[in-house]
Design a protein around this motif. Structure first.
Motif, PDB file in Angstrom:
ATOM      1  N   LEU A   1       4.354  14.128  -9.264  1.00 14.47           N
ATOM      2  CA  LEU A   1       5.303  15.208  -8.978  1.00 14.47           C
ATOM      3  C   LEU A   1       6.336  15.347 -10.095  1.00 14.47           C
ATOM      4  O   LEU A   1       6.816  16.454 -10.379  1.00 14.47           O
ATOM      5  N   GLU A   2       6.674  14.242 -10.742  1.00 13.13           N
ATOM      6  CA  GLU A   2       7.617  14.314 -11.863  1.00 13.13           C
ATOM      7  C   GLU A   2       7.052  15.133 -13.011  1.00 13.13           C
ATOM      8  O   GLU A   2       7.798  15.781 -13.758  1.00 13.13           O
ATOM      9  N   ASP A   3       5.702  15.140 -13.132  1.00 12.30           N
ATOM     10  CA  ASP A   3       5.064  15.976 -14.157  1.00 12.30           C
ATOM     11  C   ASP A   3       5.275  17.458 -13.879  1.00 12.30           C
ATOM     12  O   ASP A   3       5.138  18.295 -14.783  1.00 12.30           O
ATOM     13  N   TYR A   4       5.578  17.807 -12.593  1.00 13.22           N
ATOM     14  CA  TYR A   4       5.845  19.193 -12.222  1.00 13.22           C
ATOM     15  C   TYR A   4       7.349  19.498 -12.225  1.00 13.22           C
ATOM     16  O   TYR A   4       7.774  20.569 -11.760  1.00 13.22           O
ATOM     17  N   GLY A   5       8.165  18.561 -12.722  1.00 14.30           N
ATOM     18  CA  GLY A   5       9.598  18.815 -12.863  1.00 14.30           C
ATOM     19  C   GLY A   5      10.463  18.302 -11.729  1.00 14.30           C
ATOM     20  O   GLY A   5      11.674  18.509 -11.733  1.00 14.30           O
ATOM     21  N   PHE A   6       9.879  17.616 -10.753  1.00 13.40           N
ATOM     22  CA  PHE A   6      10.663  17.054  -9.654  1.00 13.40           C
ATOM     23  C   PHE A   6      11.349  15.770 -10.124  1.00 13.40           C
ATOM     24  O   PHE A   6      10.806  15.029 -10.956  1.00 13.40           O
ATOM     25  N   THR A   7      12.513  15.505  -9.536  1.00 11.49           N
ATOM     26  CA  THR A   7      13.140  14.198  -9.733  1.00 11.49           C
ATOM     27  C   THR A   7      12.793  13.317  -8.545  1.00 11.49           C
ATOM     28  O   THR A   7      12.433  13.812  -7.476  1.00 11.49           O
TER      29      THR A   7
ATOM     30  N   TRP B   1       0.855  -1.210   0.000  1.00 10.72           N
ATOM     31  CA  TRP B   1       0.000   0.000   0.000  1.00 10.72           C
ATOM     32  C   TRP B   1       0.882   1.249   0.000  1.00 10.72           C
ATOM     33  O   TRP B   1       0.660   2.178  -0.784  1.00 10.72           O
ATOM     34  N   ILE B   2       1.868   1.284   0.905  1.00  4.89           N
ATOM     35  CA  ILE B   2       2.754   2.444   1.021  1.00  4.89           C
ATOM     36  C   ILE B   2       3.528   2.663  -0.283  1.00  4.89           C
ATOM     37  O   ILE B   2       3.630   3.790  -0.779  1.00  4.89           O
ATOM     38  N   ALA B   3       4.060   1.556  -0.834  1.00  5.80           N
ATOM     39  CA  ALA B   3       4.844   1.672  -2.065  1.00  5.80           C
ATOM     40  C   ALA B   3       3.996   2.193  -3.216  1.00  5.80           C
ATOM     41  O   ALA B   3       4.443   3.053  -4.000  1.00  5.80           O
ATOM     42  N   GLU B   4       2.751   1.716  -3.315  1.00  6.94           N
ATOM     43  CA  GLU B   4       1.870   2.175  -4.392  1.00  6.94           C
ATOM     44  C   GLU B   4       1.539   3.654  -4.230  1.00  6.94           C
ATOM     45  O   GLU B   4       1.503   4.411  -5.211  1.00  6.94           O
ATOM     46  N   THR B   5       1.317   4.088  -2.996  1.00  3.95           N
ATOM     47  CA  THR B   5       1.010   5.501  -2.749  1.00  3.95           C
ATOM     48  C   THR B   5       2.202   6.374  -3.115  1.00  3.95           C
ATOM     49  O   THR B   5       2.061   7.409  -3.785  1.00  3.95           O
ATOM     50  N   GLN B   6       3.382   5.986  -2.681  1.00  2.00           N
ATOM     51  CA  GLN B   6       4.570   6.785  -2.975  1.00  2.00           C
ATOM     52  C   GLN B   6       4.852   6.838  -4.480  1.00  2.00           C
ATOM     53  O   GLN B   6       5.174   7.898  -5.020  1.00  2.00           O
ATOM     54  N   LEU B   7       4.694   5.692  -5.161  1.00  2.00           N
ATOM     55  CA  LEU B   7       4.929   5.650  -6.598  1.00  2.00           C
ATOM     56  C   LEU B   7       3.938   6.561  -7.334  1.00  2.00           C
ATOM     57  O   LEU B   7       4.329   7.311  -8.238  1.00  2.00           O
ATOM     58  N   GLY B   8       2.669   6.521  -6.926  1.00  2.00           N
ATOM     59  CA  GLY B   8       1.664   7.379  -7.554  1.00  2.00           C
ATOM     60  C   GLY B   8       1.975   8.845  -7.349  1.00  2.00           C
ATOM     61  O   GLY B   8       1.812   9.670  -8.270  1.00  2.00           O
ATOM     62  N   ALA B   9       2.429   9.211  -6.147  1.00  2.00           N
ATOM     63  CA  ALA B   9       2.777  10.603  -5.871  1.00  2.00           C
ATOM     64  C   ALA B   9       4.013  11.028  -6.670  1.00  2.00           C
ATOM     65  O   ALA B   9       4.068  12.154  -7.199  1.00  2.00           O
TER      66      ALA B   9
END
Length: 889
Positions: free
Chosen positions: A638-644, A626-634
């Protein structure tokens, strides 16, 4: 010398030489009268005597006062309203009419002096000064004035004037019988609406509420206007009223008179409201005591509600009877034969002859089935209602054993519409309590608190009404999920049965859910339902509080909580039935407490449980997955906003796992972007937005990111209270970088989200940032007193603590009277004992709160020391009860 003796003498002026002694004498007379009424009331003298006594004594007083002035035959003093009827309670208004022959007279100075004297002796009077023509004109315009004049009588003066007036305001001159009845009925309908059209208000008005004294007076007014009768007794002579109905009216009036008399004595003024504090006093005075099942006040109020119901029911029957015989007497009739027993006359069902129930007792249920299945039936004819009331004794063990009656009851529950309406009619006419004897025991039974605003029987029928409403298209916008689910239930009648029995065991002592489940199972078996359906109904009754409790008291973001609840449900069908029952139950308990936040919690619990059931109970979700899926989705968003990914994980720091379990992906992205854009490390971040995916659901979400420090929750709780925001949920996370991430879900003072009020949102953000910049994080005391009703229910605080080593926290439950500044005070206690708040579930239930806090010590470990746990609980109870006592002053 006794003041009554003085008043009875002729030539009072010579006995009392000046005005000061005159006032003193009259005041003494009234004081002695109050004392006498008090003594005779508590000596159990018949209430009819006492109600007449004050009127008679005031007649003597008024005649004496009138004799102090010079008058002639063109003016007279008239008693009107309740005084005109000769019915006065200790502090009832004294309504007077000073009636003159003409508008022009020479008595202005005398009248002014008279009225001033009445005020000086502390009489609460209502008065008017009118000529005969003015009275006629006023009565023609105002039905209330016309009604008061109907009950008027001469106190002193020229009785011929009054007789002339009465001839000019009779039904042959103004307000003919039909117009008078229509106007008074409209007046009653409007009055009943003020009290939500129910006898079962928490603090009823025994004069004006449905089933109160006004309903009895209404019958008297119609009788007097239409028949020229002087008393209700004449209705029996005219065959409009049976002896049993006449006895009910008189006995009910005597009960309400005694109650009103006692209320006046207790309050020391005119008081017609059964306020909570008066209810307790009256319960003792009327001889009630607490027992294992009910409080004395609950037993007393049950007697009141049962009388109000009987009087309200009788008022309904007679008003409809008058309607049929007065308003609709000349209407053309349309008659439709339904079967050999029933027909429809002008939209109302009636028996074909008065032997129907005697010959076919099953017709006592059949009539309600017919009304449920025929759209063209608006109600029951008055004569048939009376026949039902007269025949309901036929519903006995033999009647209940008849297979036809079992089928009729199931047919009613299976009707496509109007199930609730006809169950309500069954209850109103006394049939439901006869058919289900256990239901009869809860009629008028009230719980003495602010959470349950209806009696148990009224609440039960309100629940059935809510279930019925889930079928209506216009309810979809208010209860979208419940309406969709209700449409697909295979057997809605099972839900109605569960609703009928869910609270049927209240007042017996013990667990009403378990006891009610036994009753429900027996009744289902009696009806002939199969084992599966019977077990489902019994299970629903036993578990009817489960879903509400889990949604409001447990962390429903926790996968383990969802799995445990899914195990309790077992399958989708049980979940669907229980969801609809729970929504209907909460709204029928107290609709004002059904908030958008509670709606969102119920929806979330349902959705997560359905997902768990689809996955399979043998395949519970893995927390790390659950945690891994949430972090991956976030990360993807966030990468769409230019974050690495590296920047994101650095931004998250050592934020604990709970953050990624409880928070939604979109909210995590929202938080991360704001934190990354901050220009100063010392500048607190405050974000505000609506939380909730559906209309009419959710709460306003406030996110705070700031440096961690002791007392932060206390500061924020106090600040939010000053902003008139109530916290519904609080989530506190440690970012591991010296900062905290705090999420609050709040509602406004009207129990709704803030919405798109940008000015208010800007004010909230500005105020919270100012508070966070204070050097010392201590909340200001909220300077608001508890409302009167809440002060009356100030019970001692109760707490419990249980440590869950697997979850890594301790669960603290606090049940205490609601009051301003409660959360801030609790937070200060947490600071004192080094308690860290991780999560909080806030539930306000009427006059009390039932808050659940998930806490740890300063090392983020569960609080294992039993001695410390006990010390914490004692401190909470002591300080909260001291706070409540101070605010109640």
């Amino acid at each position: 010398m006794n003041s009554r003796a003085i008043l009875s003498r002729e030539g009072l002026q010579s006995a009392v030489a000046d005005s000061s002694n005159l006032i003193k004498t009259y005041k003494s007379y009234l004081s002695e009268l109050r004392e006498e009424l008090n003594e005779r009331f508590y000596a159990d003298e018949p209430i009819q005597n006492l109600v007449s006594l004050r009127s008679d004594r005031l007649d003597t007083l008024m005649r004496s006062i009138w004799s102090n002035y010079s008058w002639n035959d063109d003016i007279t003093l008239v008693a009107v309203g309740g005084y005109g009827r000769g019915e006065l309670h200790p502090y009832s208004d004294i309504d007077l009419l000073i009636l003159s022959r003409d508008q022009d007279h020479d008595y202005a100075a005398n009248i002014e002096s008279l009225i001033t004297l009445l005020w000086d002796i502390s009489l609460d009077i209502g008065h008017s000064v009118r000529s005969i023509s003015e009275c006629v004109a006023a009565a023609a315009e105002d039905i209330t004035i016309a009604t008061n004049l109907m009950e008027s009588r001469v106190l002193v003066g020229n009785s011929d004037l009054h007789a002339e007036l009465m001839g000019l305001v009779g039904p042959d001159q103004i307000w003919p019988s039909a117009e008078f009845f229509r106007a008074k009925w409209d007046e009653q309908i409007h009055r009943h609406r003020k009290f939500a059209n129910t006898e079962y208000n928490l603090e009823p008005n025994i004069k004006s509420s449905p089933g109160g004294l006004r309903d009895i007076q209404m019958i008297g007014w119609v009788v007097k206007r239409h028949f020229g009768a002087q008393s209700i007794d004449e209705l029996k002579e005219r065959l409009f009223l049976s002896q049993e109905e006449l006895d009910t009216l008189k006995d009910g009036q005597n009960f309400l008179w005694r109650l009103r008399f006692a209320l006046h004595l207790i309050a020391g003024r005119e008081e017609d409201r059964l306020l909570f504090d008066h209810q307790r006093t009256l319960a003792r005075q009327f001889g009630y005591e607490d027992d294992d099942g009910k409080l004395a006040v609950e037993r007393f109020m049950q007697q009141y509600y049962r009388w109000a119901q009987q009087l309200g029911e009788l008022n309904d029957v007679l008003m409809q009877h008058f309607d049929e015989t007065i308003l609709r007497a000349c209407e053309a009739e349309t008659v439709l034969e339904l079967n050999p027993r029933f027909r429809i006359r002008n939209g109302h069902i009636e028996v074909c002859n008065d032997k129907v129930f005697e010959k076919t007792p099953s017709a006592l249920l059949e009539i309600f089935v017919l009304m449920a299945h025929h759209d063209g039936i608006d109600g029951v004819r008055a004569s048939t209602i009376r026949l039902i009331r007269k025949s309901r004794h036929l519903i006995d063990a033999k009647f209940r054993a008849d297979p036809r009656n079992k089928r009729y009851f199931l047919d009613l529950l299976r009707a496509p519409s109007r199930v609730a309406l006809n169950l309500r009619r069954m209850k109103r006419f006394g049939v439901l309590a006869k058919f289900i004897p256990a239901f009869g025991k809860i009629v008028g039974q009230m719980q003495h608190d602010l959470f349950h605003i209806y009696s148990v029987d009224a609440h039960t029928l309100e629940l059935i009404k809510n279930l019925s409403r889930f079928r209506y298209p216009d309810m979809v916008k208010h209860f979208p999920m419940a309406c969709r689910i209700m449409q697909r239930l295979p057997k809605p009648e099972l839900l109605f049965l569960a609703g009928l029995f869910h609270d049927i065991a209240k007042g017996r002592g013990g667990d009403h859910s378990s006891l009610g489940a036994v009753d429900a199972l027996e009744f289902c078996q009696y009806l002939g339902l199969n084992k599966r359906d019977s077990n489902l109904v019994a299970w629903l009754v036993e578990k009817h509080l489960e879903m509400s409790s889990v949604s409001q008291r447990k962390d429903i973001q926790d996968p383990d909580v969802i799995r445990d609840f899914a195990l309790t449900m077992g399958d989708q069908q049980h979940l669907d039935y229980l969801f609809c029952l729970t929504i209907a139950d909460i709204n029928a308990t107290n609709p004002n407490l059904w908030t958008s936040w509670r709606a969102s919690l119920m929806r979330q619990l349902y959705a997560e449980t359905r997902r768990a059931l689809r996955r399979g109970l043998e395949n519970p979700i893995d927390k790390q997955e659950w945690i891994a899926e949430t972090q991956l989705g976030a990360i993807e968003k966030l990468e769409d906003y230019g974050f690495t990914e590296a920047e994101i994980r650095e931004l998250w720091g050592e934020t604990g796992e709970d953050y990624f379990i409880r928070e939604q992906i979109d909210d995590i992205v929202w938080h991360a972007r704001a934190i990354a854009q901050r220009t100063s490390a010392d500048e607190p971040i405050v974000l505000v937005k609506e939380g909730g995916l559906l209309d009419h659901e959710g709460a306003t979400q406030i996110f705070v990111h700031t440096r961690a420090r002791k007392g932060l929750f206390a500061l924020l709780a106090g600040a939010l209270e000053q902003l008139d925001l109530s916290i519904q949920d609080a989530r506190i996370y440690n970012a591991g970088t010296g900062y905290t991430l705090d999420t609050f879900y709040v509602l406004g003072c009207d129990n709704t989200p803030i919405g798109d009020d940008q000015a208010r949102i800007d004010h909230i953000i500005k105020f919270l940032k100012e508070q966070l910049k204070l050097a010392e994080g201590s909340p200001e005391d909220v300077q608001r007193r508890m409302p009167r009703q809440m002060r009356l229910f100030s019970t001692p605080t109760r707490t419990s603590m249980a440590t869950d080593l697997n979850k890594g926290h301790t669960v603290l439950e606090v049940i205490t009277p609601d009051r301003p500044g409660l959360l801030a005070r609790l937070a200060l206690i947490f600071n004192k004992y080094g308690i860290r708040l991780q999560n909080a579930k806030i539930a306000t239930l009427g006059e009390r709160v039932e808050d659940v806090f998930f806490v740890t010590d300063e090392e983020n470990q569960p609080i294992k020391d039993a001695v410390l746990c006990e010390e914490i609980q004692q401190a909470i109870c002591r300080e909260l009860d001291e706070q409540a006592s101070h605010q109640a002053i």
